[in-house]
Design a protein around this motif. Sequence first.
Motif, PDB file in Angstrom:
ATOM      1  N   PRO A   1       1.421  -1.303  -0.143  1.00 44.97           N
ATOM      2  CA  PRO A   1       0.038   0.057   0.017  1.00 44.97           C
ATOM      3  C   PRO A   1       0.803   1.293   0.160  1.00 44.97           C
ATOM      4  O   PRO A   1       2.307   1.443   0.769  1.00 44.97           O
ATOM      5  N   LEU A   2       0.106   2.500  -0.897  1.00 39.52           N
ATOM      6  CA  LEU A   2       1.607   3.421  -1.162  1.00 39.52           C
ATOM      7  C   LEU A   2       1.209   4.134  -0.075  1.00 39.52           C
ATOM      8  O   LEU A   2       2.403   4.979   0.571  1.00 39.52           O
ATOM      9  N   GLU A   3       0.482   4.571   0.914  1.00 40.99           N
ATOM     10  CA  GLU A   3       0.192   5.334   2.424  1.00 40.99           C
ATOM     11  C   GLU A   3       0.474   4.122   3.767  1.00 40.99           C
ATOM     12  O   GLU A   3       1.443   5.123   4.413  1.00 40.99           O
ATOM     13  N   ALA A   4       1.240   3.023   3.421  1.00 36.45           N
ATOM     14  CA  ALA A   4       1.802   2.486   5.289  1.00 36.45           C
ATOM     15  C   ALA A   4       3.358   2.589   4.975  1.00 36.45           C
ATOM     16  O   ALA A   4       3.558   2.634   6.206  1.00 36.45           O
ATOM     17  N   PRO A   5       4.314   2.283   3.575  1.00 37.66           N
ATOM     18  CA  PRO A   5       5.317   1.967   4.842  1.00 37.66           C
ATOM     19  C   PRO A   5       6.041   3.776   4.137  1.00 37.66           C
ATOM     20  O   PRO A   5       5.627   4.140   3.778  1.00 37.66           O
ATOM     21  N   LYS A   6       6.397   4.041   5.346  1.00 35.44           N
ATOM     22  CA  LYS A   6       7.389   5.078   5.795  1.00 35.44           C
ATOM     23  C   LYS A   6       8.846   5.230   5.312  1.00 35.44           C
ATOM     24  O   LYS A   6       9.271   4.909   5.879  1.00 35.44           O
ATOM     25  N   GLU A   7       8.780   5.459   4.057  1.00 35.54           N
ATOM     26  CA  GLU A   7       9.413   4.946   3.730  1.00 35.54           C
ATOM     27  C   GLU A   7      10.007   6.666   2.322  1.00 35.54           C
ATOM     28  O   GLU A   7       9.351   6.886   1.734  1.00 35.54           O
ATOM     29  N   LYS A   8      11.203   6.788   1.193  1.00 34.08           N
ATOM     30  CA  LYS A   8      11.458   8.115   0.566  1.00 34.08           C
ATOM     31  C   LYS A   8      11.155   7.256  -0.483  1.00 34.08           C
ATOM     32  O   LYS A   8      11.102   6.280  -0.952  1.00 34.08           O
ATOM     33  N   ALA A   9      10.563   7.928  -1.464  1.00 31.84           N
ATOM     34  CA  ALA A   9      10.235   7.452  -3.114  1.00 31.84           C
ATOM     35  C   ALA A   9      11.312   7.345  -3.947  1.00 31.84           C
ATOM     36  O   ALA A   9      11.300   6.214  -4.841  1.00 31.84           O
ATOM     37  N   SER A  10      12.694   7.521  -3.235  1.00 34.93           N
ATOM     38  CA  SER A  10      13.607   7.124  -3.862  1.00 34.93           C
ATOM     39  C   SER A  10      13.613   5.521  -4.582  1.00 34.93           C
ATOM     40  O   SER A  10      14.745   4.591  -4.201  1.00 34.93           O
ATOM     41  N   LEU A  11      13.769   4.606  -2.756  1.00 34.21           N
ATOM     42  CA  LEU A  11      13.423   3.557  -2.864  1.00 34.21           C
ATOM     43  C   LEU A  11      13.062   2.497  -4.354  1.00 34.21           C
ATOM     44  O   LEU A  11      12.158   2.918  -4.839  1.00 34.21           O
ATOM     45  N   THR A  12      13.602   1.937  -5.021  1.00 36.42           N
ATOM     46  CA  THR A  12      13.386   0.998  -6.130  1.00 36.42           C
ATOM     47  C   THR A  12      12.297   0.392  -6.344  1.00 36.42           C
ATOM     48  O   THR A  12      11.855  -0.575  -5.587  1.00 36.42           O
ATOM     49  N   LYS A  13      10.738   1.230  -7.485  1.00 33.73           N
ATOM     50  CA  LYS A  13       9.854  -0.285  -6.781  1.00 33.73           C
ATOM     51  C   LYS A  13       9.673  -1.171  -8.028  1.00 33.73           C
ATOM     52  O   LYS A  13      10.559  -1.096  -9.093  1.00 33.73           O
ATOM     53  N   LEU A  14       9.183  -2.292  -7.919  1.00 34.41           N
ATOM     54  CA  LEU A  14       9.358  -3.364  -8.681  1.00 34.41           C
ATOM     55  C   LEU A  14       7.702  -2.775  -9.091  1.00 34.41           C
ATOM     56  O   LEU A  14       6.708  -3.049  -9.383  1.00 34.41           O
TER      57      LEU A  14
END
Length: 336
Positions: A322-335
């Motif tokens: 889910p987009l809202e749940a992980p508190k991560e930066k947008a720079s994380l590579t997306k599968l």
Amino acid sequence: MYQVKKLFSRNCLVRQLLRYTHSEPKPKPLYPLKSRSLLKVSGKDAGVFLQGLITNDMEHFEEGTKSMYTMFLNNKGRVMYDVLIHKWQKEDSFMIECDKNVLSMLQKHLRIYKLKRAAEIEDVSKDYKLWVLISDAFVPESGLTNDIDIYKDPRLSDLGFRIIGPSSILEEKITEVTGKDTTVEKNEDGYKYLRYKFGVSEGADDLPPGTCFPLECNCDYLHGVSFHKGCYIGQELTARVHHTGVVRKRIMPIQFLDAVKENLEKDSTINATDNLKANIGKLKGNIQDYGIGLVRIKEAQEAKSLVIGKYTAKVLKPSWWPLEAPKEKASLTKLV
């Protein structure tokens, strides 16, 4: 003349559309799941009995659910067994699909808590076999189909369908139901590769009993835990972690940048290339150029790349998170 050209252009577009929509169907691989076994729990108290032991809500079956992902926890809130529960043919009857290496332990676990419940716990692994069909277009008939039961994987649609059939049934009989474009595979390596590519853990090899928590295994993201049901073993810690909203480690897919032709050691340390002393997590398994690891999300996203043994890798963010749940930066590579 203009009208003729316009009509000709429109007809070309229609032909292209028809050619696209009527293209050859993709092959549907059918993998034998020899690493999985089945326990049947039946009786008028079967649902109530399981309700107090699992992270998910058995009431979903009363609402029409056919298959459900869930976990059995110990009293410290750690995962003992991850399973799929399938609604079986008769009323108050369920098939529990689990890793074959923990079947006897799970059966013993259930018998300890059975007490005087009107429920029967039976090992039916010799009577039935399991397969997984990977397809996004297959629409099975509901219920029993030619002695074959078919269930959509409740975790991700990309993981296809579970098929349960008598141990005597031939795979040719299954392909009559699933279609001529079904390709029968010799082992489940392709299924394991797909799971690792999507970052889905399964079984005791990926999740040794008593070593991690359900939210670290993405049980919440994979529809395997209910935060609205009553008490169950291990609920207190699971609920507390959920309500704080802080899960620092999760199972994530790892892509190796070099060819890996070996099974790396379980729980190999994952380090950042720019800080080899920084322990980001542990490798849980690998196949070809993909693996899964229990990693610290923040540190993993900040690392330029990872080092696992002699190999370089990178961690990927699953597209199904889910987009809202992980508190991560947008720079994380997306599968993708």
